[in-house]
Design a protein around this motif. Structure first.
Motif, short mmCIF file in Angstrom:
data_model
loop_
_atom_site.label_atom_id
_atom_site.label_comp_id
_atom_site.label_asym_id
_atom_site.label_seq_id
_atom_site.Cartn_x
_atom_site.Cartn_y
_atom_site.Cartn_z
N ILE A 41 54.36 45.82 36.03
CA ILE A 41 53.87 44.63 36.73
C ILE A 41 52.35 44.54 36.62
CG2 ILE A 41 53.78 43.44 38.97
CD1 ILE A 41 56.66 43.89 38.23
N THR A 42 51.87 43.35 36.30
CA THR A 42 50.43 43.09 36.36
C THR A 42 50.20 41.91 37.30
OG1 THR A 42 50.21 43.85 34.08
CG2 THR A 42 48.34 42.66 35.03
N VAL A 43 49.43 42.17 38.36
CA VAL A 43 49.13 41.14 39.34
C VAL A 43 47.66 40.78 39.19
CG1 VAL A 43 49.04 40.61 41.81
CG2 VAL A 43 50.88 42.04 40.92
N THR A 44 47.38 39.49 39.10
CA THR A 44 45.99 39.04 38.96
C THR A 44 45.55 38.38 40.26
OG1 THR A 44 46.38 38.67 36.62
CG2 THR A 44 44.38 37.70 37.56
N ILE A 45 44.42 38.86 40.76
CA ILE A 45 43.89 38.36 42.04
C ILE A 45 42.43 38.00 41.87
CG2 ILE A 45 43.14 39.23 44.30
CD1 ILE A 45 45.88 40.61 44.45
N THR A 46 42.03 36.91 42.49
CA THR A 46 40.62 36.53 42.52
C THR A 46 40.11 36.73 43.94
OG1 THR A 46 40.84 34.95 40.72
CG2 THR A 46 38.99 34.62 42.20
N PRO A 47 39.10 37.58 44.13
CA PRO A 47 38.61 37.82 45.49
C PRO A 47 38.05 36.55 46.11
CG PRO A 47 37.48 39.22 43.87
CD PRO A 47 38.34 38.30 43.11
N THR A 48 38.12 36.50 47.45
CA THR A 48 37.62 35.30 48.13
C THR A 48 36.11 35.15 47.94
OG1 THR A 48 37.56 36.63 50.13
CG2 THR A 48 39.40 35.11 49.89
N TYR A 49 35.39 36.22 47.92
CA TYR A 49 33.98 36.16 47.54
C TYR A 49 33.60 37.53 47.03
CZ TYR A 49 33.47 37.97 52.27
OH TYR A 49 33.61 38.69 53.42
N SER A 50 32.57 37.62 46.24
CA SER A 50 32.29 38.89 45.58
C SER A 50 31.92 39.95 46.60
CB SER A 50 31.18 38.72 44.54
OG SER A 50 30.04 38.22 45.17
N GLY A 51 32.47 41.11 46.43
CA GLY A 51 32.17 42.22 47.33
C GLY A 51 32.96 42.17 48.62
N LEU B 203 41.46 42.27 38.94
CA LEU B 203 40.60 41.32 39.65
C LEU B 203 39.94 40.42 38.63
CD1 LEU B 203 38.77 43.40 42.40
CD2 LEU B 203 41.00 42.29 42.47
N VAL B 204 40.07 39.13 38.84
CA VAL B 204 39.41 38.16 37.96
C VAL B 204 38.40 37.40 38.80
CG1 VAL B 204 39.77 36.10 36.56
CG2 VAL B 204 41.37 38.00 36.41
N LEU B 205 37.14 37.44 38.38
CA LEU B 205 36.07 36.86 39.19
C LEU B 205 35.73 35.42 38.80
CD1 LEU B 205 33.69 39.96 39.33
CD2 LEU B 205 35.35 39.22 41.03
N ALA B 206 36.13 35.01 37.61
CA ALA B 206 35.82 33.65 37.16
C ALA B 206 37.09 32.95 36.70
CB ALA B 206 34.80 33.69 36.02
N PRO B 207 37.31 31.71 37.06
CA PRO B 207 36.46 30.92 37.97
C PRO B 207 36.51 31.48 39.38
CG PRO B 207 38.53 29.76 37.55
CD PRO B 207 38.52 30.97 36.66
N ALA B 208 35.41 31.27 40.10
CA ALA B 208 35.29 31.81 41.46
C ALA B 208 36.25 31.09 42.40
CB ALA B 208 33.87 31.66 41.95
N TRP B 209 36.78 31.86 43.31
CA TRP B 209 37.68 31.30 44.33
C TRP B 209 36.92 30.32 45.21
CZ3 TRP B 209 37.51 31.56 49.74
CH2 TRP B 209 38.68 31.18 50.41
N THR B 210 37.57 29.25 45.55
CA THR B 210 37.00 28.35 46.56
C THR B 210 38.10 28.07 47.58
OG1 THR B 210 37.65 26.12 45.90
CG2 THR B 210 35.91 27.14 44.60
N THR B 211 37.70 27.57 48.72
CA THR B 211 38.69 27.26 49.75
C THR B 211 39.62 26.12 49.32
OG1 THR B 211 36.88 26.07 50.82
CG2 THR B 211 37.51 28.16 51.80
N ASP B 212 39.28 25.43 48.24
CA ASP B 212 40.17 24.39 47.71
C ASP B 212 41.51 24.98 47.27
OD1 ASP B 212 37.94 22.80 48.01
OD2 ASP B 212 37.45 22.75 45.89
N ARG C 11 46.71 34.82 41.67
CA ARG C 11 46.57 33.92 40.53
C ARG C 11 47.72 34.04 39.55
NH1 ARG C 11 44.43 30.19 42.30
NH2 ARG C 11 43.89 29.38 40.26
N ASP C 12 48.22 35.25 39.33
CA ASP C 12 49.25 35.42 38.30
C ASP C 12 50.01 36.72 38.54
OD1 ASP C 12 50.70 34.70 36.05
OD2 ASP C 12 49.35 35.75 34.68
N VAL C 13 51.28 36.69 38.14
CA VAL C 13 52.09 37.91 38.16
C VAL C 13 52.85 37.95 36.84
CG1 VAL C 13 53.92 39.20 39.33
CG2 VAL C 13 52.37 37.79 40.69
N GLN C 14 52.72 39.05 36.13
CA GLN C 14 53.42 39.21 34.86
C GLN C 14 54.32 40.44 34.93
OE1 GLN C 14 53.45 37.17 32.25
NE2 GLN C 14 51.88 35.75 33.03
N VAL C 15 55.48 40.32 34.30
CA VAL C 15 56.38 41.46 34.22
C VAL C 15 56.58 41.80 32.75
CG1 VAL C 15 58.64 42.38 34.84
CG2 VAL C 15 57.59 40.63 36.28
#
Ligand SMILES: [Zn+2]
Length: 174
Positions: A51-61, A88-97, A41-45
């Motif tokens: 470095i801070t990398v933001t990732i949203t999991p494909t589904y919880s757990g 890890l950022v859980l909201a908004p939830a990842w979708t296959t879109d 979702r995001d990479v900040q320097v």
């Protein structure tokens, strides 16, 4: 850090960091990077190459997340970045879109039918969920049938093509 070519020199630190993060592959589907999946979702320097990398999991757990977090840190370590945080950022939830077109093409080449249609989140209207035909990644036939709702991982369902008779995984719309 080593600056080896013109392209590297002209990129901003953030673009460079994004490219490093974008090389990390999904452990369950190694042909897809986390960028292809849309979970990067995001990479900040920050100052001092923090470095801070933001990732949203494909589904919880999703058990793959720990592996992805380690792989992101390893990818940056290889490029000389020691101070890396993976959020890890859980909201908004990842979708296959969020999966990129390049990612869907790679899935098809790998023999997995990419998700067809839009997620519930993208469809504002109505309770009726339109079931779209799943295309066979081998012969492109739409004459396919679901065998089991849960395939090799819970992201996927097992399908069989009724024309070429080949079974294949379908990456479900989430
Ligand atoms: Zn087929």
């Amino acid at each position: 850090m080593y600056i080896s070519d013109f392209e590297t020199r002209t990129r901003t630190p953030r673009q460079r960091a994004w490219q490093i993060a974008a090389t990390v592959c999904d452990p369950e589907i190694p042909v897809l990077t986390i960028e292809d999946l849309g979970i990067l979702r995001d990479v900040q320097v920050a100052e001092g190459d923090r470095i801070t990398v933001t990732i949203t999991p494909t589904y919880s757990g999703c058990p793959a997340m720990d592996a992805i977090r380690d792989d992101v840190k390893a990818a940056f370590a290889k490029e000389g970045y020691a101070d890396v945080t993976v959020d890890l950022v859980l909201a908004p939830a990842w979708t296959t879109d969020w999966m990129t077109e390049a990612g869907k093409a790679k899935l098809r080449e790998y023999g997995i039918a990419p998700p067809t249609g839009k997620s519930d989140a993208a469809r504002h209207a109505g309770p009726i969920r339109l079931q779209m035909a799943v295309k066979c990644p081998q012969c492109s036939s739409l004459h396919t049938k679901e065998l089991t709702r849960f395939g090799s991982t819970s992201c996927k369902a097992l399908y069989v093509c009724q024309d070429c008779k080949e079974p294949f995984d379908y990456f479900k719309v989430l």
